[in-house]
Write a protein that holds these residues in place. Structure first.
Motif, mmCIF file in Angstrom:
data_model
loop_
_atom_site.group_PDB
_atom_site.id
_atom_site.type_symbol
_atom_site.label_atom_id
_atom_site.label_comp_id
_atom_site.label_asym_id
_atom_site.label_seq_id
_atom_site.Cartn_x
_atom_site.Cartn_y
_atom_site.Cartn_z
ATOM 1 N N ASP A 141 0.842 -1.188 0.000
ATOM 2 C CA ASP A 141 0.000 0.000 0.000
ATOM 3 C C ASP A 141 0.885 1.248 0.000
ATOM 4 O O ASP A 141 2.039 1.194 0.436
ATOM 5 C CB ASP A 141 -0.835 -0.047 1.295
ATOM 6 C CG ASP A 141 -2.122 0.748 1.168
ATOM 7 O OD1 ASP A 141 -2.323 1.385 0.125
ATOM 8 O OD2 ASP A 141 -2.918 0.713 2.127
ATOM 9 N N ASP A 142 0.336 2.365 -0.432
ATOM 10 C CA ASP A 142 1.024 3.670 -0.374
ATOM 11 C C ASP A 142 2.443 3.562 -0.930
ATOM 12 O O ASP A 142 3.383 4.151 -0.384
ATOM 13 C CB ASP A 142 1.097 4.190 1.082
ATOM 14 C CG ASP A 142 -0.262 4.217 1.752
ATOM 15 O OD1 ASP A 142 -1.268 4.270 1.028
ATOM 16 O OD2 ASP A 142 -0.315 4.182 2.997
ATOM 17 N N GLU A 197 -3.770 4.821 -6.684
ATOM 18 C CA GLU A 197 -4.710 5.269 -5.652
ATOM 19 C C GLU A 197 -5.039 6.743 -5.859
ATOM 20 O O GLU A 197 -4.249 7.484 -6.436
ATOM 21 C CB GLU A 197 -4.065 5.171 -4.270
ATOM 22 C CG GLU A 197 -3.732 3.784 -3.804
ATOM 23 C CD GLU A 197 -3.239 3.818 -2.355
ATOM 24 O OE1 GLU A 197 -2.355 4.628 -2.045
ATOM 25 O OE2 GLU A 197 -3.763 3.046 -1.546
HETATM 26 CA CA CA Z 1 -3.234 3.601 0.295
#
Ligand code: CA
Ligand code: C2E
Ligand code: CA
Length: 651
Positions: A522-523, A579
């Motif tokens: 993620d990220d 995202e």
């Molecule tokens: Ca994220």
């Protein structure tokens, strides 16, 4: 060995009074026996001198018996005692030989009797100092020898017995002395071991600085000291920035070297303040002085820690974040002081690397709020208060939803809606996260089982979950209980979670992977060494962080980063998710760059479970319409408006 001499001195002191008393009794009885036999000038003056001398020495030792004494002084007094005993015994021996010129065989035997008794007293009274006992024995042996050579047969026999006996007594006393010596040695060794243990228990072995236990003990004592100037006392907590990557990249030995060097640099300040290693890459310092001076000193320490570290593998730069709290503000309470400094440190970490933050009123309010939140979270009925929203992740090419990411929501009756960043971080800090993850995952699975089988579930695992040995078992049981195909599930992990304890996280990921689920980072791109992990972990997907997507159209730097991440995914056979896609322009650009999946307010905002079926149906309708090349039944604008209405409100 000085300790031995001290022990000797104490042992001798204990029996000195008795020794002088018996000596006086013996000499008095000799004087009495020769009174009227030998001339008065030979009998009376010696006893007149000896009586006050013995009395004074007896009193002196009685008074001094319990005095504490330095080793050097004990050694000096032992030397004086040896000389004194030797002189006085020689004088008494000469006196005895002189007296024996005047008596007969009976008085000779009396003298011999005195000599035997006194020799025994000397040997046993001075057995702790055998050198002195030996020097005291010599004059009496000479008396024995004199009687053996120059007196009648009866006296000679008694003298011979005496000489043999005195030799035995001296030998016994030497044996006893050896026993005493080994006891003292043993005691000395035990004490040294005890001291060493105490030192080790209070020292950090790597840096040689005091350890946490020692630091806290001293801090507590200082805070509790009567009249302590609390306003002039400041606690500084230091956490190194970027230490973990040094450990991971160059190995633990290199990490140890950095820590040792940090310890060396900090010890340069030890004269002005208390310094300790509190554990890992965390250090504690107590500074003294007014606030500006303390801040100046803290900055000086930080500057010294930020200087380059030279390792065999090369140079590394490690930063330092400092949290400072004043003891007066914490009302001298150690726990409060620690909490304040820790909070300032936490704020410094949140604000970026290399910060020095002083705990102030604003922090106090925030800390109060945090504590209230913590308590509320602990007391909450999480099963009832936690819920999930789901945000669609769509195929970049077709716009069709592929999966939904579960996003946690906490509606607290006391605090209202709490943003997930806040309560997830709180749960992580208080070890409630395992419990939270379990509840949320079960809820997410129960929702996902109702979706079409082609739609997957993406679920966020926290950093703590990755190092928790129970996570895999919990996940496996929940999947089995829900009866869902594991291939439909993706776990999202942050880089922060991976680097906390890489080896353990790696093992957890392998175990999860073994269940048949997919894993995503993620990220992605916000961590400092993202690329290192991609090769070493069984990852299936990268989620490009929102910050790069937001500025995709304006910033060439962001576009370059996104392009290279997509390239990385291609080369590694990973799926790529962007995202935070909010505009059609961003979506188009990402599509043209080759991004596989899109997520963001554009494709769809987080929505409640009840709205998912409608969202999927609308998307399906769109797909069918475009396949027939008909105008779609619901436009993208309609869909966006519908999900905007579902937006979570944190008011
Ligand atoms: Ca994220
Ligand atoms: P995340 O995993 O990066 O989740 C995406 C966050 O970005 C969500 O915020 C989502 O609402 C928001 N977002 C999605 N699209 C857009 C967009 O186009 N523009 C903008 N400005 N924001 C967008 P949310 O729901 O507040 O979650 C925040 C973070 O909380 C998540 O970040 C995740 O790290 C954490 N989180 C949420 N739910 C869970 C959970 O169940 N477990 C764990 N461990 N963490 C969770
Ligand atoms: Ca996520």
């Amino acid at each position: 060995m000085p300790e031995m001499q001290l022990a000797q001195f104490h042992a001798v002191t204990k029996q000195a009074a008795l020794f002088y008393a018996t000596f006086w009794l013996n000499t008095s009885s000799i004087a009495y026996s020769f009174y009227g036999v030998a001339p008065d000038w030979l009998v009376l003056p010696p006893i007149c001198v000896l009586t006050p001398v013995c009395l004074l020495r007896t009193l002196h030792y009685r008074r001094r018996q319990s005095d504490a004494i330095e080793i050097e002084e004990a050694v000096r007094r032992l030397r004086v005692l040896t000389r004194f005993v030797h002189h006085i015994m020689t004088a008494v021996a000469i006196w005895c030989i002189t007296l024996s010129q005047f008596g007969d065989q009976t008085t000779d035997l009396k003298i011999l009797c005195f000599v035997i008794l006194q020799a025994l007293c000397n040997t046993f009274g001075l057995m702790h100092i055998p050198a002195t006992a030996l020097r005291a024995a010599v004059p009496f042996s000479l008396v024995g020898l004199y009687f053996l050579l120059f007196k009648g047969p009866d006296t000679q026999l008694a003298s011979l017995t005496f000489l043999v006996m005195s030799n035995v007594a001296v030998t016994l006393s030497i044996i006893y002395y050896d026993v005493l010596l080994s006891r003292v040695l043993q005691h000395h060794q035990l004490k040294r071991l005890g001291d060493e243990n105490l030192r080790l228990a209070n020292t950090d072995l790597l840096t040689g600085l005091p350890n946490r236990r020692n630091f806290l003990q001293k801090l507590e004592a200082e805070l509790a000291a009567p009249g302590a100037a609390l306003d002039r006392m400041h606690l500084v907590l230091i956490d190194l920035d970027g230490f973990k990557p040094v450990n991971d990249t160059y190995g633990h030995l290199a990490g140890d070297k950095v820590l040792k060097e940090v310890g060396r640099r900090l010890s340069a300040f030890q004269e002005r303040c208390e310094v300790a290693r509190l554990g890992g890459d965390e250090f504690g310092i107590v500074l003294y002085g007014d606030r500006p001076a303390a801040l100046r000193q803290a900055e000086e320490i930080a500057r010294s820690l930020r200087q380059t570290y030279m390792l065999a593998q090369g140079c590394v730069n490690v930063g330092a974040t400092l949290g400072i709290a004043n003891a007066g503000e914490a009302k001298g309470e150690m726990l409060e002081l620690m909490e304040n400094a820790d909070y300032a440190l936490y704020e410094g970490k949140a604000a970026g690397r290399n910060q020095t933050v002083t705990f102030d009123l604003g922090h106090e309010t925030a800390l109060h709020h945090r504590n209230r939140m913590e308590q509320t979270l602990r007391d909450a009925d999480l099963e009832a208060e936690l819920s999930l929203q789901f945000q669609p992740i769509v195929c970049a090419a077709s716009g069709q939803p592929v999966m939904f990411e579960a996003l946690a929501r906490w509606q607290s009756p006391l605090l209202g809606a709490v943003p997930p960043q806040n309560f997830i971080a709180m749960a992580e800090a208080t070890d409630l996260i395992g419990h939270l993850t379990k509840i949320l995952f079960a809820k997410a699975l129960s929702a996902a089982t109702l979706w079409p089988s082609g739609i997957g579930l993406s679920f966020n695992l926290s950093a703590q979950d990755l190092v928790n040995s129970e996570t895999t078992a919990m996940v496996s049981q929940a999947i089995e209980a829900a009866g869902i195909e594991p291939g439909r599930i993706t776990f999202e992990l942050t880089e922060g979670g991976l680097i906390r304890d890489f080896a353990v996280a790696q093992a957890t990921l392998q175990a999860l992977k073994g269940l048949g689920v997919s894993l995503a980072i993620d990220d992605f791109g916000t961590g400092y060494s993202s690329l290192t992990y991609v090769h070493r972990l069984p990852i299936d997907k990268l989620k490009i962080d929102r910050s790069f997507v937001t500025e995709l159209e304006e910033s060439t730097a962001c576009r370059d980063i996104v392009t290279s991440i997509i390239g990385l995914c291609r080369s590694q056979g990973l799926e790529c998710v962007a995202e935070g896609v909010e505009t059609e322009g961003q979506g188009q650009l990402l599509r043209s760059l080759g991004c596989d999946l899109l997520q963001g307010y554009g494709p769809g905002r987080p929505m409640w479970e009840k709205d998912i079926a409608g969202f999927i149906a609308a998307a399906e309708g769109e797909r069918a319409a475009s396949a027939r090349q008909e105008p779609p039944t619901a436009t993208a604008a309609d869909r966006s408006a519908a999900s905007a209405a579902l937006e979570w409100n944190f008011a």
